[in-house]
Design a protein around this motif. Structure first.
Motif, PDB file in Angstrom:
ATOM      1  N   PRO A  43       0.904  -1.304   0.011  1.00 41.66           N
ATOM      2  CA  PRO A  43      -0.121   0.114  -0.004  1.00 41.66           C
ATOM      3  C   PRO A  43       0.835   1.114  -0.008  1.00 41.66           C
ATOM      4  O   PRO A  43       1.873   1.289   0.510  1.00 41.66           O
ATOM      5  N   GLY A  44       0.307   2.444  -0.536  1.00 39.83           N
ATOM      6  CA  GLY A  44       1.025   3.637  -0.571  1.00 39.83           C
ATOM      7  C   GLY A  44       1.528   4.112   0.697  1.00 39.83           C
ATOM      8  O   GLY A  44       2.641   4.699   0.873  1.00 39.83           O
ATOM      9  N   TRP A  45       0.791   3.952   1.684  1.00 35.06           N
ATOM     10  CA  TRP A  45       1.015   4.349   3.030  1.00 35.06           C
ATOM     11  C   TRP A  45       1.080   3.079   3.889  1.00 35.06           C
ATOM     12  O   TRP A  45       0.392   2.721   4.788  1.00 35.06           O
ATOM     13  N   ASN A  46       2.252   2.493   3.814  1.00 27.74           N
ATOM     14  CA  ASN A  46       2.604   1.069   4.338  1.00 27.74           C
ATOM     15  C   ASN A  46       3.033   1.346   5.881  1.00 27.74           C
ATOM     16  O   ASN A  46       3.907   2.110   6.150  1.00 27.74           O
ATOM     17  N   HIS A  47       2.090   0.641   6.670  1.00 28.38           N
ATOM     18  CA  HIS A  47       2.608   0.770   8.181  1.00 28.38           C
ATOM     19  C   HIS A  47       2.857  -0.549   8.884  1.00 28.38           C
ATOM     20  O   HIS A  47       2.806  -0.795   9.735  1.00 28.38           O
ATOM     21  N   ASP A  48       3.479  -1.354   7.966  1.00 30.08           N
ATOM     22  CA  ASP A  48       4.023  -2.643   8.467  1.00 30.08           C
ATOM     23  C   ASP A  48       5.229  -2.447   9.502  1.00 30.08           C
ATOM     24  O   ASP A  48       6.001  -1.494   9.011  1.00 30.08           O
ATOM     25  N   ALA A 105     -11.186  19.841   9.475  1.00 26.56           N
ATOM     26  CA  ALA A 105     -12.109  19.281   8.656  1.00 26.56           C
ATOM     27  C   ALA A 105     -11.749  19.056   7.410  1.00 26.56           C
ATOM     28  O   ALA A 105     -11.913  17.702   6.859  1.00 26.56           O
ATOM     29  N   THR A 106     -10.693  19.519   6.758  1.00 26.48           N
ATOM     30  CA  THR A 106     -10.346  19.175   5.409  1.00 26.48           C
ATOM     31  C   THR A 106      -9.400  17.820   5.387  1.00 26.48           C
ATOM     32  O   THR A 106      -9.711  17.007   4.789  1.00 26.48           O
ATOM     33  N   VAL A 107      -8.432  17.970   6.725  1.00 28.51           N
ATOM     34  CA  VAL A 107      -7.619  16.801   6.750  1.00 28.51           C
ATOM     35  C   VAL A 107      -8.454  15.498   6.907  1.00 28.51           C
ATOM     36  O   VAL A 107      -8.260  14.476   6.391  1.00 28.51           O
ATOM     37  N   ARG A 108      -9.510  15.522   7.776  1.00 28.28           N
ATOM     38  CA  ARG A 108     -10.384  14.356   8.159  1.00 28.28           C
ATOM     39  C   ARG A 108     -11.145  13.941   7.066  1.00 28.28           C
ATOM     40  O   ARG A 108     -11.207  12.894   6.710  1.00 28.28           O
ATOM     41  N   GLU A 109     -11.490  14.880   6.195  1.00 29.73           N
ATOM     42  CA  GLU A 109     -12.175  14.432   4.957  1.00 29.73           C
ATOM     43  C   GLU A 109     -11.163  13.691   4.107  1.00 29.73           C
ATOM     44  O   GLU A 109     -11.457  12.812   3.359  1.00 29.73           O
ATOM     45  N   ARG A 110      -9.950  14.234   3.698  1.00 34.86           N
ATOM     46  CA  ARG A 110      -9.149  13.608   2.895  1.00 34.86           C
ATOM     47  C   ARG A 110      -8.523  12.092   3.399  1.00 34.86           C
ATOM     48  O   ARG A 110      -8.324  11.167   2.737  1.00 34.86           O
ATOM     49  N   VAL A 111      -8.683  11.941   4.840  1.00 37.72           N
ATOM     50  CA  VAL A 111      -7.976  10.803   5.418  1.00 37.72           C
ATOM     51  C   VAL A 111      -9.022   9.835   5.351  1.00 37.72           C
ATOM     52  O   VAL A 111      -8.704   8.661   5.135  1.00 37.72           O
ATOM     53  N   ALA A 112     -10.430  10.216   5.594  1.00 33.87           N
ATOM     54  CA  ALA A 112     -11.595   9.286   5.531  1.00 33.87           C
ATOM     55  C   ALA A 112     -11.508   8.993   4.065  1.00 33.87           C
ATOM     56  O   ALA A 112     -11.827   7.375   3.627  1.00 33.87           O
ATOM     57  N   ALA A 113     -10.995   9.677   2.934  1.00 38.28           N
ATOM     58  CA  ALA A 113     -11.135   9.103   1.445  1.00 38.28           C
ATOM     59  C   ALA A 113     -10.162   8.523   1.139  1.00 38.28           C
ATOM     60  O   ALA A 113     -10.240   7.465   0.304  1.00 38.28           O
ATOM     61  N   ARG A 115      -7.055   7.485   3.276  1.00 44.42           N
ATOM     62  CA  ARG A 115      -6.148   6.617   4.143  1.00 44.42           C
ATOM     63  C   ARG A 115      -6.743   5.761   5.038  1.00 44.42           C
ATOM     64  O   ARG A 115      -7.745   5.632   4.882  1.00 44.42           O
ATOM     65  N   SER A 116      -5.950   4.774   5.607  1.00 39.71           N
ATOM     66  CA  SER A 116      -6.516   3.928   6.629  1.00 39.71           C
ATOM     67  C   SER A 116      -6.984   4.568   7.994  1.00 39.71           C
ATOM     68  O   SER A 116      -6.690   5.796   8.113  1.00 39.71           O
ATOM     69  N   ALA A 117      -7.871   3.680   8.335  1.00 38.40           N
ATOM     70  CA  ALA A 117      -8.446   4.019   9.652  1.00 38.40           C
ATOM     71  C   ALA A 117      -7.524   4.558  10.923  1.00 38.40           C
ATOM     72  O   ALA A 117      -7.833   5.316  11.453  1.00 38.40           O
ATOM     73  N   ALA A 118      -6.355   4.085  10.755  1.00 42.02           N
ATOM     74  CA  ALA A 118      -5.309   4.080  11.730  1.00 42.02           C
ATOM     75  C   ALA A 118      -4.976   5.542  11.709  1.00 42.02           C
ATOM     76  O   ALA A 118      -4.196   6.332  12.686  1.00 42.02           O
ATOM     77  N   MET A 119      -5.000   6.221  10.422  1.00 41.78           N
ATOM     78  CA  MET A 119      -4.360   7.733  10.322  1.00 41.78           C
ATOM     79  C   MET A 119      -5.514   8.367  10.974  1.00 41.78           C
ATOM     80  O   MET A 119      -4.797   9.712  11.618  1.00 41.78           O
ATOM     81  N   ASP A 120      -6.606   8.218  11.339  1.00 42.56           N
ATOM     82  CA  ASP A 120      -7.407   8.969  12.153  1.00 42.56           C
ATOM     83  C   ASP A 120      -6.939   9.251  13.432  1.00 42.56           C
ATOM     84  O   ASP A 120      -6.923  10.526  13.993  1.00 42.56           O
ATOM     85  N   ARG A 121      -6.157   8.423  13.874  1.00 47.51           N
ATOM     86  CA  ARG A 121      -5.603   8.541  15.150  1.00 47.51           C
ATOM     87  C   ARG A 121      -4.290   9.241  15.182  1.00 47.51           C
ATOM     88  O   ARG A 121      -4.374  10.384  16.044  1.00 47.51           O
ATOM     89  N   VAL A 122      -3.598   9.462  14.162  1.00 46.33           N
ATOM     90  CA  VAL A 122      -2.596  10.342  14.020  1.00 46.33           C
ATOM     91  C   VAL A 122      -3.126  11.639  13.782  1.00 46.33           C
ATOM     92  O   VAL A 122      -2.587  12.701  14.641  1.00 46.33           O
ATOM     93  N   VAL A 123      -4.303  11.839  13.153  1.00 47.23           N
ATOM     94  CA  VAL A 123      -4.602  13.225  12.874  1.00 47.23           C
ATOM     95  C   VAL A 123      -5.118  13.574  14.436  1.00 47.23           C
ATOM     96  O   VAL A 123      -4.857  15.059  14.778  1.00 47.23           O
ATOM     97  N   THR A 124      -5.893  13.148  15.167  1.00 49.52           N
ATOM     98  CA  THR A 124      -6.305  13.194  16.544  1.00 49.52           C
ATOM     99  C   THR A 124      -5.086  13.903  17.106  1.00 49.52           C
ATOM    100  O   THR A 124      -5.127  14.960  18.139  1.00 49.52           O
ATOM    101  N   ARG A 125      -3.929  12.939  17.065  1.00 53.18           N
ATOM    102  CA  ARG A 125      -2.955  13.205  18.162  1.00 53.18           C
ATOM    103  C   ARG A 125      -2.270  14.480  17.560  1.00 53.18           C
ATOM    104  O   ARG A 125      -1.605  15.379  18.467  1.00 53.18           O
ATOM    105  N   TRP A 126      -2.178  14.921  16.367  1.00 60.22           N
ATOM    106  CA  TRP A 126      -1.358  15.824  15.811  1.00 60.22           C
ATOM    107  C   TRP A 126      -2.068  17.091  16.160  1.00 60.22           C
ATOM    108  O   TRP A 126      -1.442  18.129  16.800  1.00 60.22           O
ATOM    109  N   TYR A 127      -3.566  17.218  15.984  1.00 59.81           N
ATOM    110  CA  TYR A 127      -4.177  18.373  16.328  1.00 59.81           C
ATOM    111  C   TYR A 127      -4.180  18.593  17.985  1.00 59.81           C
ATOM    112  O   TYR A 127      -4.218  19.813  18.512  1.00 59.81           O
TER     113      TYR A 127
END
Length: 146
Positions: A43-48, A105-113, A115-127
Protein backbone atom coordinates in the motif's frame (compact mmCIF):
# COMPACT_ATOMS: atom_id res chain seq x y z
CA UNK A 1 18.68 25.33 3.19
CA UNK A 2 16.98 22.62 5.20
CA UNK A 3 13.19 22.80 5.19
CA UNK A 4 11.41 20.63 7.75
CA UNK A 5 7.82 20.28 6.61
CA UNK A 6 5.34 19.33 9.30
CA UNK A 7 1.59 18.88 9.34
CA UNK A 8 -1.07 16.26 9.88
CA UNK A 9 -1.52 13.32 7.50
CA UNK A 10 -3.04 14.36 4.16
CA UNK A 11 -2.40 18.05 4.79
CA UNK A 12 -0.50 18.59 1.55
CA UNK A 13 3.10 18.39 2.76
CA UNK A 14 4.27 16.54 -0.36
CA UNK A 15 2.35 18.94 -2.58
CA UNK A 16 3.97 21.91 -0.83
CA UNK A 17 7.39 20.41 -1.56
CA UNK A 18 6.52 19.54 -5.17
CA UNK A 19 5.61 23.19 -5.77
CA UNK A 20 9.03 24.38 -4.54
CA UNK A 21 11.76 21.76 -4.87
CA UNK A 22 14.01 21.68 -7.90
CA UNK A 23 14.96 18.39 -9.56
CA UNK A 24 18.43 18.56 -7.97
CA UNK A 25 17.12 19.14 -4.43
CA UNK A 26 16.85 16.31 -1.92
CA UNK A 27 13.42 15.24 -0.65
CA UNK A 28 13.33 12.94 2.37
CA UNK A 29 9.84 11.55 2.84
CA UNK A 30 9.19 8.47 5.00
CA UNK A 31 6.23 7.42 2.82
CA UNK A 32 8.36 7.52 -0.34
CA UNK A 33 11.23 5.70 1.36
CA UNK A 34 8.90 2.99 2.66
CA UNK A 35 7.40 2.50 -0.83
CA UNK A 36 10.89 2.23 -2.29
CA UNK A 37 11.83 -0.44 0.25
CA UNK A 38 8.73 -2.64 0.04
CA UNK A 39 7.63 -5.11 -2.58
CA UNK A 40 5.24 -4.68 -5.47
CA UNK A 41 1.65 -4.16 -4.43
CA UNK A 42 2.45 -2.75 -0.98
CA UNK A 43 0.00 0.00 0.00
CA UNK A 44 1.03 3.60 -0.62
CA UNK A 45 1.01 4.35 3.10
CA UNK A 46 2.53 1.11 4.37
CA UNK A 47 2.47 0.83 8.14
CA UNK A 48 4.00 -2.62 8.47
CA UNK A 49 6.19 -2.28 11.59
CA UNK A 50 9.28 -3.86 10.00
CA UNK A 51 9.01 -1.77 6.83
CA UNK A 52 8.57 1.42 8.87
CA UNK A 53 11.54 0.60 11.11
CA UNK A 54 13.81 0.00 8.12
CA UNK A 55 12.52 3.14 6.38
CA UNK A 56 13.10 5.26 9.50
CA UNK A 57 16.71 4.11 9.68
CA UNK A 58 17.12 4.95 5.99
CA UNK A 59 15.58 8.40 6.62
CA UNK A 60 18.08 9.14 9.42
CA UNK A 61 20.98 8.09 7.19
CA UNK A 62 19.65 10.15 4.27
CA UNK A 63 19.28 13.24 6.44
CA UNK A 64 22.79 12.86 7.88
CA UNK A 65 24.27 12.66 4.39
CA UNK A 66 22.05 15.35 2.85
CA UNK A 67 22.99 17.86 5.56
CA UNK A 68 26.61 17.61 4.41
CA UNK A 69 25.50 19.17 1.11
CA UNK A 70 23.33 22.08 2.27
CA UNK A 71 25.72 24.51 0.61
CA UNK A 72 24.83 23.13 -2.84
CA UNK A 73 21.26 21.79 -2.59
CA UNK A 74 18.10 22.46 -0.63
CA UNK A 75 16.88 19.58 1.51
CA UNK A 76 13.19 19.04 2.19
CA UNK A 77 12.37 16.73 5.09
CA UNK A 78 8.83 15.67 5.89
CA UNK A 79 8.50 15.08 9.62
CA UNK A 80 4.86 15.04 10.70
CA UNK A 81 5.40 15.51 14.45
CA UNK A 82 9.03 16.15 15.36
CA UNK A 83 9.58 15.84 19.08
CA UNK A 84 11.69 18.29 21.11
CA UNK A 85 15.00 16.49 20.48
CA UNK A 86 14.45 16.50 16.70
CA UNK A 87 13.31 20.14 16.69
CA UNK A 88 16.46 21.11 18.62
CA UNK A 89 18.60 19.30 16.05
CA UNK A 90 16.79 21.02 13.19
CA UNK A 91 17.33 24.42 14.84
CA UNK A 92 21.06 23.65 15.18
CA UNK A 93 21.10 22.90 11.45
CA UNK A 94 19.45 26.27 10.72
CA UNK A 95 16.29 24.66 9.37
CA UNK A 96 13.20 26.52 8.39
CA UNK A 97 10.20 24.76 9.94
CA UNK A 98 7.12 24.90 7.73
CA UNK A 99 3.74 23.71 8.96
CA UNK A 100 1.18 22.80 6.32
CA UNK A 101 -2.32 22.70 7.79
CA UNK A 102 -5.40 23.26 5.61
CA UNK A 103 -7.62 22.79 8.67
CA UNK A 104 -8.84 19.82 10.65
CA UNK A 105 -12.10 19.36 8.74
CA UNK A 106 -10.27 19.19 5.41
CA UNK A 107 -7.66 16.81 6.77
CA UNK A 108 -10.30 14.48 8.21
CA UNK A 109 -12.16 14.43 4.87
CA UNK A 110 -8.97 13.52 3.02
CA UNK A 111 -8.00 10.83 5.52
CA UNK A 112 -11.48 9.27 5.38
CA UNK A 113 -11.30 9.19 1.58
CA UNK A 114 -7.71 8.15 1.01
CA UNK A 115 -6.01 6.68 4.06
CA UNK A 116 -6.42 3.86 6.53
CA UNK A 117 -8.56 4.20 9.65
CA UNK A 118 -5.35 4.17 11.72
CA UNK A 119 -4.44 7.56 10.28
CA UNK A 120 -7.45 9.10 11.99
CA UNK A 121 -5.68 8.51 15.32
CA UNK A 122 -2.60 10.29 14.02
CA UNK A 123 -4.74 13.25 12.97
CA UNK A 124 -6.29 13.40 16.43
CA UNK A 125 -2.84 13.25 18.05
CA UNK A 126 -1.46 15.93 15.73
CA UNK A 127 -4.25 18.38 16.49
CA UNK A 128 -4.44 17.66 20.22
CA UNK A 129 -0.80 17.15 21.20
CA UNK A 130 1.38 18.64 18.51
CA UNK A 131 -0.43 21.55 16.91
CA UNK A 132 -2.05 22.89 20.05
CA UNK A 133 1.08 22.17 22.02
CA UNK A 134 2.79 25.31 20.82
CA UNK A 135 2.53 28.14 18.39
CA UNK A 136 3.78 27.19 14.97
CA UNK A 137 3.11 28.88 11.66
CA UNK A 138 0.31 27.48 9.58
CA UNK A 139 0.73 27.45 5.82
CA UNK A 140 -2.74 27.40 4.31
CA UNK A 141 -2.54 26.16 0.79
CA UNK A 142 -4.50 24.42 -1.84
CA UNK A 143 -3.38 20.87 -2.33
CA UNK A 144 -3.90 18.31 -5.05
CA UNK A 145 -7.43 17.23 -5.83
CA UNK A 146 -8.29 14.38 -3.49
Amino acid sequence: MLYVVTGPPAAGKSTWIEARARPTDIVIDLDRITRALTGPGAPGWNHDPVAVQVAQRARYAALDEACKHLDTVDVYLIHTMPQAKARARYRRLGAEIVTVDPGEATVRERVAAMRSAAMDRVVTRWYSDYRRGGSRPVTPQASRNW
